[in-house]
Design an enzyme around this catalytic site. Structure first.
Site, PDB file in Angstrom:
ATOM      1  N   ASN A  72      55.058  65.830  43.730  1.00 52.46           N
ATOM      2  CA  ASN A  72      54.252  66.637  42.826  1.00 52.46           C
ATOM      3  C   ASN A  72      55.128  67.685  42.154  1.00 52.46           C
ATOM      4  O   ASN A  72      55.708  68.501  42.849  1.00 52.46           O
ATOM      5  CB  ASN A  72      53.126  67.315  43.613  1.00 52.46           C
ATOM      6  CG  ASN A  72      52.102  67.934  42.700  1.00 52.46           C
ATOM      7  OD1 ASN A  72      52.063  67.632  41.518  1.00 52.46           O
ATOM      8  ND2 ASN A  72      51.284  68.829  43.230  1.00 52.46           N
TER       9      ASN A  72
ATOM     10  N   ASP B  66      63.693  71.032  44.775  1.00 53.17           N
ATOM     11  CA  ASP B  66      62.365  70.813  45.355  1.00 53.17           C
ATOM     12  C   ASP B  66      62.478  69.939  46.613  1.00 53.17           C
ATOM     13  O   ASP B  66      61.629  69.084  46.877  1.00 53.17           O
ATOM     14  CB  ASP B  66      61.401  70.179  44.352  1.00 53.17           C
ATOM     15  CG  ASP B  66      59.943  70.351  44.770  1.00 53.17           C
ATOM     16  OD1 ASP B  66      59.687  70.989  45.814  1.00 53.17           O
ATOM     17  OD2 ASP B  66      59.062  69.825  44.064  1.00 53.17           O
TER      18      ASP B  66
ATOM     19  N   GLY C 150      56.300  64.870  48.033  1.00 52.66           N
ATOM     20  CA  GLY C 150      57.578  65.553  48.193  1.00 52.66           C
ATOM     21  C   GLY C 150      58.659  64.634  48.701  1.00 52.66           C
ATOM     22  O   GLY C 150      58.371  63.641  49.372  1.00 52.66           O
TER      23      GLY C 150
HETATM   24 ZN   LIG Z   1      55.939  72.699  43.159  1.00 56.09          ZN
END
Ligand SMILES: [Zn+2]
Lengths: 239, 429, 306
Positions: B276, B303, B322
């Site tokens: 995401n 991320d 993720g």
């Molecule tokens: Zn984020």
């Protein structure tokens, strides 16, 4: 050449074979006998490769089988005006048993002037060796309108080998009705039975080795009438 | 403290030089340096870059130590060439108080593998309802300057405006996870041809772009700094380009995975590719690379999002979004930007070290390779290629989207304030 | 045939035709019989793994497997370890240990059968996954169309309703296109996925314009809850614009048929008089489901080596 029914002697004679090289199917009559490259073990020398029956031979054999069926119909059941033929149903086992049954019926009509009921029974869904053979397209199962209950059913197939196709056909018949009697007609009996099954009408007995193939070709399916004996090649054996 | 003499590395890809590292600083750079008692690091053919700085790392501690800890995440970072990482606030408890950010900062210091820079939550509990004590976090030992509800968007426009304004007092920046939540209810992947066919609820590009457009207007209006996390669409790049041309104080990051992978990965339904914002289209990937090349996108932010096996080995919809990023980030940038000639090594240093350090106001990082500067640096072998094996990663988790993929570049050594954290491609501790 | 049936795209035209032909032969072989049972899959184990209630589909698969003499295990997510949080993978490994030859899986999550196929050696048959696909429904629909109209090539099929959330629509678009039919989708734009333009189908919003050119109308179930998410303003408006009533049915060509995968919302997407008309194939679809699924199980399991 020996006509008529074979005994179970052959079955016993080759019993020892199938624990080593169990075809577990009659695929060998159309494709290869050996499922691996392991050499076939057989005490039977087999027939010389080549054409076993020509088109004329096939026609002659079919005629003789038609005569035998007429005789059996007349003697086998309760006496009737049409010689028992109304009682008879020829049920072909696809693929080549189906046209063979139609031919036999046509010859019986030619000889007697009486029509004989014909049907087909696809046995694919009754086989016990699907895992080994793989799936194939189903063929129609068609019975005469009068059904098979109480009648003399003669199963018709091209080659009798292990007997497993016939066993499957018997299972299929059981689900289709309750015949008075079931008999078996085959164009070629090549031996190597794995079940206590014998044919009542045999066009031709052919001694074969397990490594050989017997190929029946019929005009309706293959465009030509002939019976061939071939040695399985390596590539065929791998199929 | 051991003195190191790095022989024959090419600073920022330039001419080979020797680099003397002493007392935590770069003591000298020049030809044929020598130093008695120095440990020599043979670096012929290697590129020397300032230590990389990540603006966007999920270290999972406190709360999900089964997925990652500050220590394992720090080790992964060091192996990826990083000397500083920003630890995102969506831990359990949430890093929304001075106490939690100080705890994370202290764990980072104890691990001693990278400088762990905590990010503070914008709102209490990431709930998007009222501001957390941003000033207290800024004044704490952790010296928080980046605030983010990452994982959630600060979607309330009035609250976002207040946050942007409030952090001006301590030179802070709000890092926005740009996702209009009403447009992404149940969203599973990029909304387009593939989501239509796969029957996975779409995450429209407009849900990201709408928030970025709103936020740059707010940032302009109140004269505040805005940072946009993980930009993923071509439209976002366009909006950023427009905003920068107007002089808006906006910066943005792109993840390695959005530079390399597309929504085609979802066809396997393997949730390792669920992330995401979601992986987008080829056209988006191209726009992101172009944006990073021309500076519209300021930085690469990993991320890095470790997840335990049970959170990924499931149905796509059930899996957490993720993917890992720290250990392969530089390799992906080499593959997507350096090898195609879109970024030189100085550009890599700028996007992966200089600018992220500046955005986060991280002292001592992202500095030039020059005498007197803190010795935060990384040595990279650009010619090495390796196939990614998740089992060999230092992260506690295994959710690498690059498993089985061959990527270029290998981090040979990383120095944190003069001390090696990685040597010969292996973590020192 | 591939080892698994996960989506319509797993079947090329020959495979799909083989399934339909096999189903027809099975139907013919069993027609008029008292004992509708074949020994084909004796000794094989078929597991029905249902994470979502669907009595109709489960019973259809169960009957299909039993008519082929397979052993059938029904593994429902309710009241089993599945509902206690056991992962799909752990469940898969359990089924594997039980020696399942085929797993028929219904799941609320799109792609769950694909995941399962990575973890089991047996064949996986998708019995409906999320809003993705339901390939055996498409096969039975194609079978029903061919039975009624005698062909599939060039047949004009109009699929009406909630295409966005419909696994039936996705599978039918793919399979019917593979088999040469011309598919048109009709729905309010809110119930068509973004990206529908890449599907091998025409798209329209006006049902009345399409009906006179339709040999088959397939009505999809529309859940009234959708209106809470503003997909359409009200059930009444939906019904008026996209429902099939007697007036609309009269606009169809003479031999056109009306299909519905069930369960129906009578009065919503389909009027009772349409559902019960001679054009309706709804009851045949149920019967054809069994023979089509028998064909699928036979073709997937019949010959697969252990
Ligand atoms: Zn984020």
């Amino acid at each position: 050449m020996a006509d008529g029914p074979r005994t179970r002697v052959q079955y016993r004679r080759h019993r020892s074979d199938h624990s080593f090289n169990d075809p577990s199917s009659e695929a060998g009559k159309e494709a290869s006998l050996a499922r691996s490259s392991e050499p076939a073990r057989s005490s039977t020398p087999g027939s010389a490769p080549g054409t076993l029956l020509s088109a004329a031979d096939v026609a002659r054999v079919v005629d003789r089988m038609a005569h035998q069926l007429i005789e059996r119909a007349a003697t086998g059941g309760p006496a009737s005006a049409d010689g028992g033929l109304a009682d008879l149903v020829l049920v072909g086992i696809p693929t080549r048993g189906a046209p063979l049954a139609r031919r036999l019926a046509a010859r019986i009509q030619a000889f007697t002037g009486t029509g004989v009921d014909v049907g087909t029974a696809d046995i694919t869904l009754y086989r016990d060796d699907l895992r080994l053979r793989g799936v194939r397209a189903l063929e129609p199962t068609v019975l005469p309108d009068a059904g098979i209950d109480g009648r003399l059913v003669v199963l018709v197939d091209d080659v009798l080998f292990s007997g497993r196709s016939v066993r499957a056909a018997l299972d299929a018949l059981r689900d289709l009705g309750r015949p008075r009697s079931v008999q078996l007609a085959v164009l070629v009996d090549r031996g190597h039975r794995e079940l206590p099954i014998r044919a009542d009408f045999v066009g031709k007995n052919v001694p074969t080795s397990r490594s050989q193939q017997v190929k029946v070709h019929l005009a309706e399916v293959d465009g030509v009438d002939e019976v061939l004996v071939t040695e399985a090649t390596g590539t065929e054996a791998a199929q | 403290m051991t003195t190191y003499l790095i022989k024959g590395a090419r600073p920022l890809g330039g001419e080979p030089a020797d680099i003397l590292v002493k007392d935590g600083r770069i003591a000298a750079i020049g030809d044929s340096l020598s130093a008695t008692g120095a440990e020599v690091v043979e670096a012929a053919g290697l590129i020397a870059l300032p230590g990389l700085v990540d603006l966007h790392t999920h270290l999972r501690e406190p709360g999900r130590e089964d997925a990652e800890t500050v220590e394992t995440g720090s080790r992964a970072a060091a192996l990826g060439g990083f000397t500083a990482v920003h630890a995102m606030a969506n831990t359990d408890p949430v890093a929304d108080t001075a106490g939690v950010v100080e705890q994370v900062w202290r764990l980072g210091q104890e691990a001693g593998l990278v400088d762990v820079v905590p990010v503070g939550a914008v709102t209490v509990g990431l709930k998007g309802e009222r501001l957390a004590e941003l000033g207290a976090m800024a004044d704490s030992a952790a010296r928080v300057r980046v605030f983010s509800d990452d994982g959630h968007c600060v979607s309330d426009p009035a609250l976002m405006r207040r946050a942007l304004e409030y952090v001006k007092a301590f030179d802070g920046v709000v890092a926005q996870h740009a996702e209009e939540p009403r447009l992404t209810v149940g969203a599973q992947m990029h909304e387009g041809d593939r989501s239509a066919r796969l029957g996975l609820t779409g995450w429209p590009a407009a849900a990201e772009e709408a928030i970025i457009a709103r936020d740059v207007l707010l940032a302009e209006h109140v004269g505040a700094r805005l940072h946009v996390c993980h930009v993923s669409t071509a439209g976002s790049v366009e909006i950023l380009r427009w905003a920068k041309s107007r002089g808006v104080q906006v910066t943005a990051e792109v993840t390695p995975h959005h530079l390399l992978l597309t929504d085609a990965c979802a066809e396997s339904y393997d949730p390792v590719f669920k992330v995401n914002p979601p992986l987008r289209t080829d056209a988006d990937v191209e726009a992101l690379r172009a944006g990073l090349a021309d500076g519209t996108i300021d930085a690469v932010g990993t991320d890095h999002a470790p997840h335990a096996v049970e959170d990924k080995e499931s149905e796509w919809a059930q899996a957490r979004p993720g993917m890992l990023g720290l250990e392969q980030a530089l390799s992906v940038v080499i593959e997507t930007m350096v090898e195609p000639g879109r970024l030189d090594w100085a550009g890599v240093a700028d996007r992966m070290s200089v600018r992220p350090a500046a955005i986060g106001r991280v002292d001592g990082h992202g500095r030039p390779l020059a005498p007197g500067e803190p010795a935060n640096l990384v040595l990279v072998d650009p010619s090495a290629r390796a196939t990614v094996d998740p089992a060999a990663l230092a992260s506690r988790s295994r959710n690498s989207p690059y498993a089985g993929r061959e990527l270029p570049g290998r981090v040979v050594a990383t120095f944190l304030k003069g001390t090696p954290t990685v040597l010969d491609g292996k973590a020192v501790k | 045939m591939k080892r698994h049936l996960l989506e319509a795209a797993d079947l090329d035209r020959d495979d799909a035709t083989l399934v339909l032909d096999t189903a027809a032969q099975i139907d013919q072989a069993l027609a008029g019989r008292e004992v509708k049972k074949l020994p084909t899959l004796r000794g094989r184990t078929v597991v029905n793994l249902f994470y979502e209630d669907s009595t109709r589909t489960r019973i259809s698969f169960e009957l299909a497997a039993k008519r082929l003499s397979a052993d059938v295990i029904n593994f429902s997510a309710k009241g089993s370890s599945v509902s206690k949080g056991e992962s799909l993978k752990d469940t898969a490994l359990t089924l594997e240990a039980m020696g399942a030859d085929a797993v028929v899986v219904r799941h609320w999550a799109s792609g769950a059968p694909h995941r399962l196929a990575n973890w089991v050696r047996g064949s996986v048959v998708n019995a409906g996954d999320g809003t993705h696909e339901h390939p055996t429904q498409a096969l039975l629909d194609a079978y029903t169309i061919r039975q009624r109209l005698g062909r599939l090539d060039g047949v004009r099929v109009t699929i009406v309703g909630d295409v966005l959330h419909s696994r039936v629509a996705r599978s039918n678009v793919g399979l019917l296109h593979t088999l040469g039919a011309e598919v048109t989708l009709v729905a309010p734009p809110t119930l068509l996925p973004v990206g529908v333009g890449s599907w091998p189908a025409e798209v329209g919003y006006d049902l009345d314009a399409v009906l006179p050119k339709s040999d088959v109308v397939m009505m999809l179930r529309v859940q009234a809850e959708r209106m809470n998410a503003s997909y359409f303003p009200s059930a009444r408006e939906y019904s008026r614009r996209y429902g099939l009533d007697a007036r609309r049915m009269a606009a169809l060509p003479d031999d056109a048929i009306v299909m519905h995968p069930g369960p129906m919302n009578r009065g919503m997407e389909i009027a009772a008089e349409v559902a019960d008309s001679v054009r309706s194939t709804i009851v045949e679809q149920v019967a054809n489901g069994v023979s089509t699924r028998m064909a699928v199980l036979y073709l997937l399991l019949g010959g697969s080596p252990q």
